[in-house]
Write a protein that holds these residues in place. Structure first.
Motif, short mmCIF file in Angstrom:
data_model
loop_
_atom_site.label_atom_id
_atom_site.label_comp_id
_atom_site.label_asym_id
_atom_site.label_seq_id
_atom_site.Cartn_x
_atom_site.Cartn_y
_atom_site.Cartn_z
N MET A 1 0.84 -1.20 0.00
CA MET A 1 0.00 0.00 0.00
C MET A 1 0.88 1.25 0.00
SD MET A 1 -2.74 1.24 2.88
CE MET A 1 -3.78 -0.19 2.67
N ARG A 2 0.59 2.15 -0.93
CA ARG A 2 1.29 3.43 -0.94
C ARG A 2 0.50 4.44 -0.11
NH1 ARG A 2 5.37 4.79 -3.90
NH2 ARG A 2 4.74 6.97 -3.94
N PHE A 3 1.24 5.24 0.65
CA PHE A 3 0.59 6.29 1.42
C PHE A 3 0.25 7.46 0.50
CE2 PHE A 3 2.91 4.21 4.95
CZ PHE A 3 1.84 4.02 5.80
N SER A 4 -0.89 8.07 0.75
CA SER A 4 -1.30 9.26 0.03
C SER A 4 -2.31 10.01 0.89
CB SER A 4 -1.94 8.90 -1.32
OG SER A 4 -3.17 8.22 -1.13
N GLY A 5 -2.53 11.28 0.56
CA GLY A 5 -3.52 12.04 1.30
C GLY A 5 -4.90 11.44 1.19
N LEU A 6 -5.22 10.92 0.00
CA LEU A 6 -6.53 10.31 -0.21
C LEU A 6 -6.69 9.05 0.65
CD1 LEU A 6 -9.21 10.29 -1.75
CD2 LEU A 6 -8.06 8.96 -3.55
N GLN A 7 -5.60 8.24 0.73
CA GLN A 7 -5.67 7.01 1.52
C GLN A 7 -5.84 7.32 3.01
OE1 GLN A 7 -5.65 3.93 0.07
NE2 GLN A 7 -6.16 3.08 2.07
N VAL A 8 -5.10 8.33 3.49
CA VAL A 8 -5.22 8.73 4.90
C VAL A 8 -6.64 9.19 5.20
CG1 VAL A 8 -4.46 10.41 6.62
CG2 VAL A 8 -2.78 9.31 5.15
N LEU A 9 -7.24 9.98 4.29
CA LEU A 9 -8.61 10.46 4.47
C LEU A 9 -9.59 9.28 4.49
CD1 LEU A 9 -10.63 12.79 4.69
CD2 LEU A 9 -10.64 12.89 2.18
N THR B 1 -13.11 5.50 7.81
CA THR B 1 -13.60 4.11 7.89
C THR B 1 -12.98 3.36 9.07
OG1 THR B 1 -11.89 3.40 6.31
CG2 THR B 1 -14.05 3.97 5.42
N GLY B 2 -12.55 4.09 10.08
CA GLY B 2 -12.07 3.45 11.31
C GLY B 2 -10.65 2.92 11.24
N ASN B 3 -9.87 3.32 10.22
CA ASN B 3 -8.47 2.88 10.09
C ASN B 3 -8.34 1.36 10.13
OD1 ASN B 3 -6.82 5.41 9.98
ND2 ASN B 3 -7.85 5.79 11.93
N LYS B 4 -9.27 0.68 9.47
CA LYS B 4 -9.24 -0.78 9.48
C LYS B 4 -8.55 -1.37 8.25
CE LYS B 4 -13.53 -1.05 12.18
NZ LYS B 4 -14.95 -1.53 12.20
N GLY B 5 -8.17 -0.52 7.32
CA GLY B 5 -7.58 -1.04 6.08
C GLY B 5 -6.08 -1.06 6.03
N TRP B 6 -5.43 -0.56 7.09
CA TRP B 6 -3.96 -0.54 7.09
C TRP B 6 -3.43 -1.96 7.30
CZ3 TRP B 6 -2.68 3.79 5.12
CH2 TRP B 6 -3.27 4.99 5.51
N GLY B 7 -2.38 -2.30 6.60
CA GLY B 7 -1.73 -3.60 6.77
C GLY B 7 -0.40 -3.46 7.46
N PRO B 8 0.29 -4.56 7.74
CA PRO B 8 1.63 -4.49 8.34
C PRO B 8 2.60 -3.70 7.45
CG PRO B 8 0.77 -6.75 8.39
CD PRO B 8 -0.15 -5.96 7.52
N HIS B 9 3.51 -3.01 8.06
CA HIS B 9 4.46 -2.22 7.29
C HIS B 9 5.54 -3.08 6.63
CE1 HIS B 9 3.21 1.90 8.02
NE2 HIS B 9 2.97 1.59 9.28
N TRP B 10 5.85 -4.21 7.23
CA TRP B 10 6.84 -5.08 6.62
C TRP B 10 6.50 -6.54 6.93
CZ3 TRP B 10 8.42 -1.34 10.28
CH2 TRP B 10 8.62 -1.81 11.58
N ARG B 11 7.06 -7.42 6.10
CA ARG B 11 6.84 -8.85 6.28
C ARG B 11 7.62 -9.37 7.49
NH1 ARG B 11 9.56 -11.34 2.85
NH2 ARG B 11 10.77 -9.56 2.09
N ASP B 12 7.22 -10.50 8.01
CA ASP B 12 7.91 -11.14 9.13
C ASP B 12 8.26 -12.57 8.72
OD1 ASP B 12 8.99 -11.55 11.63
OD2 ASP B 12 7.08 -12.10 12.55
N PRO B 13 9.23 -12.74 7.82
CA PRO B 13 9.51 -14.06 7.24
C PRO B 13 10.40 -14.92 8.14
CG PRO B 13 10.99 -12.46 6.30
CD PRO B 13 10.11 -11.70 7.25
N GLU B 14 10.39 -16.19 7.86
CA GLU B 14 11.36 -17.10 8.47
C GLU B 14 12.68 -16.98 7.72
OE1 GLU B 14 11.12 -19.18 11.17
OE2 GLU B 14 9.23 -18.10 11.51
N PRO B 15 13.81 -17.10 8.39
CA PRO B 15 15.09 -16.99 7.68
C PRO B 15 15.31 -18.15 6.70
CG PRO B 15 15.42 -17.65 9.97
CD PRO B 15 13.99 -17.29 9.84
N LYS B 16 15.85 -17.82 5.55
CA LYS B 16 16.23 -18.84 4.58
C LYS B 16 17.60 -19.42 4.97
CE LYS B 16 15.78 -16.15 0.95
NZ LYS B 16 15.64 -15.65 -0.44
#
Length: 417
Positions: A1-9, A14-29
């Motif tokens: 997800m890209r941040f934008s003024g429209l997305q913040v609005l 809508t209760g800020n329910k659409g934000w996802g994690p900022h980064w993945r949490d993978p297992e090490p290869k």
């Protein structure tokens, strides 16, 4: 997800329910092309630029705790390019240019505020030294304005200009300097690196190196062995400990540097102000707290709690420079473990172990260097050649004595830098 003024609005409605994690949490290869030890600002910035500038995404950042839990979250957030010596001046000028485009580069609000820095001086000799520094900054392509007493008073009317020991003669004004939000910087680099395919591995402590015939093959970690062709160390005050695991020594001492913040106040300080004679510096955060600090604790330590004599010293300096601060309540303090080099300048080079690279010795310059440190360390890791702005920062300068950069002219004693 890209941040934008429209997305913040949209999320606000809508209760800020659409934000996802900022980064993945993978297992090490089991294997990567490059491993970066240290999930602080410098390590995360290196991962970002490896992916963005060099197209290298089979990269892992290993952090023994949580991302941004070290020095990048334990500082006074100052950003500046007011260095004088060749080597340092080019590097920090490069860093400031990266800061100025960082939010667009990361698509993340790091709250970079170019509010200006004023370095006060208190004698004729200091005025001459700051005039020379300002001229060097201008020659480097940066900005500097020499202010007299009245010039400083126009910007900072709340200071005590007639303090008995150190009356204020003027100041060196660096308008493009300022501050940024330290945790936002770490999160922005982490988010960008993860989106580009870099694995950010938290709670993964490096416990040893796999070295065969002088060539590094990988690391042992608390989450198992991981192989790699190249490994970069960006662990700040822990550099000596990690290097010892690989069997070599670095000219580093680790000291605690404390910082403090008051309760939230209405806007009162528009700039970053430094008081060299009292070794004190102060600015105001976006939350309203006055953020300030002083000198090192003056003994080598890995304890980030700090000590009470420095609390007293910094409070005395604050009251001497601006007595009005006595009305504010100190809210909290913290300590960062500084990796202090003998000449006060950083080290970025290949180590004595083939395939193992070091990035350390940042002293007081670590936060402001974050973008350029990542950019130039990524260049070194990707090409095996130093970036043009780090050619003077080789490890062997302490062995040969050539190219030592004593920015403050205080000699080769770690804790004086």
């Amino acid at each position: 997800m890209r941040f934008s003024g429209l997305q913040v609005l949209k999320e606000g409605l809508t209760g800020n329910k659409g934000w996802g994690p900022h980064w993945r949490d993978p297992e090490p290869k089991s294997e990567y092309d490059i491993i970066i030890i240290g999930g602080g600002g410098h390590g995360l910035a290196t991962a970002h630029y490896l992916a963005k500038e060099h197209g290298l995404t089979n990269v892992a950042v290993l952090e023994r705790g949580y991302l941004g839990g070290g020095n990048v979250g334990r500082n006074t957030t100052i950003v500046r390019a007011n260095y004088m010596l060749p080597g340092n001046s080019e590097f920090y000028s490069h860093s400031l240019k990266l800061w100025e485009g960082l939010e667009e580069d990361l698509n993340y609000n790091v709250m970079h505020s170019q509010r200006g820095i004023i370095n006060l001086f208190h004698s004729d000799g200091q005025r001459d030294a700051f005039a020379r520094r300002g001229n060097q900054m201008i020659n480097q392509g940066d900005d500097a304005i020499l202010l007299d007493t009245d010039g400083v008073r126009q910007h900072l009317p709340y200071l005590d200009f007639k303090q008995t020991r150190f009356p204020i003669y003027g100041g060196l004004y660096h308008p493009r300097g300022g501050s940024a939000r330290h945790d936002a910087v770490a999160w922005g680099f982490a988010r960008s690196a993860s989106q580009r395919g870099v694995d950010l591995i938290q709670n993964c402590e490096v416990t040893g190196f796999d070295i065969v015939d002088g060539v590094v093959r990988g690391v042992q970690t608390s989450r198992g062995p991981i192989r790699a062709k190249k490994i970069g160390m960006a662990v700040a005050g822990r550099t000596s400990q990690v290097a010892e695991m690989a069997g070599f020594r670095v000219p580093i001492e680790s000291h605690v540097l404390q910082a403090f913040v008051t309760e939230g106040l209405k806007p009162v300080i528009d700039h970053v102000v430094t008081y060299g004679m009292g070794h004190f510096y102060i600015s105001q955060s976006d939350k309203g707290g006055l953020v300030f600090g002083g000198d090192l604790d003056m003994y080598a330590s890995y304890a980030a709690r700090g000590n009470l004599p420095i609390v007293e010293h910094v409070s005395e300096a604050a009251m001497t420079l601006m007595p009005v601060i006595g009305k504010a309540k100190m809210l909290r303090s913290w300590g960062g473990i500084m990796d202090m080099s003998p000449d006060g300048s950083f080290i970025m080079d290949k180590s004595p172990i083939d395939g193992l690279y070091i990035n350390c010795g940042w002293c007081y310059g670590g936060f402001k260097a974050t973008p350029a440190s990542g950019h130039t360390f990524a260049h070194l890791l990707a090409t095996d050649q130093p970036h043009p702005t780090t050619i003077r920062h080789r490890l062997d300068r302490f062995r040969t004595g050539r190219g030592v950069m004593d920015e403050e002219a205080t000699g080769s004693q770690h804790n004086l830098h």
